[in-house]
Design a protein around this motif. Structure first.
Motif, PDB file in Angstrom:
ATOM      1  N   LEU A 169       0.934  -1.182   0.053  1.00  0.00           N
ATOM      2  CA  LEU A 169      -0.101  -0.189   0.117  1.00  0.00           C
ATOM      3  C   LEU A 169       0.877   1.257  -0.152  1.00  0.00           C
ATOM      4  O   LEU A 169       0.664   2.213  -0.818  1.00  0.00           O
ATOM      5  N   ILE A 170       1.831   1.404   0.849  1.00  0.00           N
ATOM      6  CA  ILE A 170       2.627   2.313   0.916  1.00  0.00           C
ATOM      7  C   ILE A 170       3.423   2.698  -0.370  1.00  0.00           C
ATOM      8  O   ILE A 170       3.721   3.836  -0.877  1.00  0.00           O
ATOM      9  N   ARG A 171       3.965   1.594  -1.107  1.00  0.00           N
ATOM     10  CA  ARG A 171       4.596   1.836  -2.297  1.00  0.00           C
ATOM     11  C   ARG A 171       3.668   2.299  -3.268  1.00  0.00           C
ATOM     12  O   ARG A 171       4.245   3.217  -4.155  1.00  0.00           O
ATOM     13  N   GLU A 172       2.342   1.840  -3.197  1.00  0.00           N
ATOM     14  CA  GLU A 172       1.373   2.187  -4.133  1.00  0.00           C
ATOM     15  C   GLU A 172       1.199   3.662  -4.219  1.00  0.00           C
ATOM     16  O   GLU A 172       1.351   4.702  -5.018  1.00  0.00           O
ATOM     17  N   VAL A 173       1.137   4.176  -2.776  1.00  0.00           N
ATOM     18  CA  VAL A 173       0.768   5.797  -2.788  1.00  0.00           C
ATOM     19  C   VAL A 173       1.960   6.666  -2.539  1.00  0.00           C
ATOM     20  O   VAL A 173       1.672   7.850  -2.705  1.00  0.00           O
ATOM     21  N   THR A 174       3.168   6.285  -2.804  1.00  0.00           N
ATOM     22  CA  THR A 174       4.299   6.970  -2.549  1.00  0.00           C
ATOM     23  C   THR A 174       5.057   6.833  -4.236  1.00  0.00           C
ATOM     24  O   THR A 174       5.947   7.589  -4.155  1.00  0.00           O
ATOM     25  N   ALA A 175       4.461   6.022  -4.979  1.00  0.00           N
ATOM     26  CA  ALA A 175       5.189   5.781  -6.210  1.00  0.00           C
ATOM     27  C   ALA A 175       5.621   7.134  -6.890  1.00  0.00           C
ATOM     28  O   ALA A 175       6.516   7.077  -7.888  1.00  0.00           O
ATOM     29  N   GLU A 176       4.518   8.157  -6.793  1.00  0.00           N
ATOM     30  CA  GLU A 176       4.828   9.301  -7.842  1.00  0.00           C
ATOM     31  C   GLU A 176       6.020  10.098  -7.187  1.00  0.00           C
ATOM     32  O   GLU A 176       6.525  11.085  -8.115  1.00  0.00           O
ATOM     33  N   TYR A 177       6.420   9.807  -5.998  1.00  0.00           N
ATOM     34  CA  TYR A 177       7.532  10.799  -5.588  1.00  0.00           C
ATOM     35  C   TYR A 177       8.747  10.334  -6.196  1.00  0.00           C
ATOM     36  O   TYR A 177       9.872  11.058  -6.112  1.00  0.00           O
ATOM     37  N   GLY A 178       8.912   9.279  -6.455  1.00  0.00           N
ATOM     38  CA  GLY A 178      10.342   8.726  -7.300  1.00  0.00           C
ATOM     39  C   GLY A 178      11.537   8.355  -6.455  1.00  0.00           C
ATOM     40  O   GLY A 178      12.422   7.850  -6.872  1.00  0.00           O
ATOM     41  N   ASN A 179      11.523   8.891  -5.257  1.00  0.00           N
ATOM     42  CA  ASN A 179      12.694   8.790  -4.327  1.00  0.00           C
ATOM     43  C   ASN A 179      12.414   8.259  -2.990  1.00  0.00           C
ATOM     44  O   ASN A 179      13.207   8.236  -2.123  1.00  0.00           O
ATOM     45  N   VAL A 180      11.304   7.468  -2.797  1.00  0.00           N
ATOM     46  CA  VAL A 180      10.981   6.649  -1.717  1.00  0.00           C
ATOM     47  C   VAL A 180      10.991   5.224  -1.875  1.00  0.00           C
ATOM     48  O   VAL A 180      10.586   4.620  -2.728  1.00  0.00           O
ATOM     49  N   GLN A 181      11.743   4.578  -0.875  1.00  0.00           N
ATOM     50  CA  GLN A 181      11.933   3.295  -0.553  1.00  0.00           C
ATOM     51  C   GLN A 181      11.183   2.728   0.539  1.00  0.00           C
ATOM     52  O   GLN A 181      11.458   3.252   1.539  1.00  0.00           O
TER      53      GLN A 181
END
Length: 169
Positions: free
Chosen positions: A63-75
């Motif tokens: 869920l976190i990967r999906e909602v933060t994908a737009e930032y491009g620098n979140v792991q």
């Protein structure tokens, strides 16, 4: 390799830790703001064996990967143990924490001082957007369990996962 690391420059790294069960718009606001300040933001999903979560660790990570994908620098990854060990293993010098109220500060200041004393990692406190100052995952789960509307408190994909998990389709 190209970019700052190939030129001998150190990437600015920070971690946003939490249980994220589930991630809320308040969490997302802090992660988004951190992603503008740091080259890489690690979202560390805490594993607490003594607590039964609504979502599994893998579900939270997805869920976190999906909602933060737009930032491009979140792991996004999980961790078990001391946050400072997570930071040491990944060469992360800073922890970013959102503060909702003075009561958060009292607790988080003690943690920040302990973490700094253990390894020198710094903690940066980010004031929560007033829109989310009351918001917590626990509150979201409680309201959703009783059929309340939490659509303005969580990203749409999280809302759907909550409805499915709670049988509120």
């Amino acid at each position: 390799m190209t970019g700052p690391e190939s030129e001998g420059l150190q990437l600015r790294r920070a971690v946003c830790p939490g249980s994220f069960d589930p991630i809320t718009n308040g969490h997302l606001d802090i992660i988004a703001r951190a992603s503008k300040l740091y080259d890489v933001v690690h979202v560390a999903v805490m594993i607490n064996q003594s607590k039964k979560g609504l979502f599994t660790i893998d579900e939270r990570i997805e869920l976190i990967r999906e909602v933060t994908a737009e930032y491009g620098n979140v792991q996004v990854e999980s961790f078990h143990g001391l946050l400072v060990d997570f930071c040491k293993q990944r060469d992360i010098p800073a922890i970013v924490k959102g503060l909702r109220a003075v009561s958060d500060f009292d607790y988080e200041l003690q943690m920040a001082q302990m973490n700094n004393g253990l390894t020198g990692v710094e903690t940066l406190f980010v004031p929560t957007n007033p829109t989310y100052s009351f918001l917590s995952s626990s509150l979201v789960k409680e309201v959703a369990t009783w059929g309340g509307d939490v659509s303005h408190l969580v990203p749409p994909v999280v809302l759907e996962a909550l409805k499915k998990r709670l049988g509120k389709d």
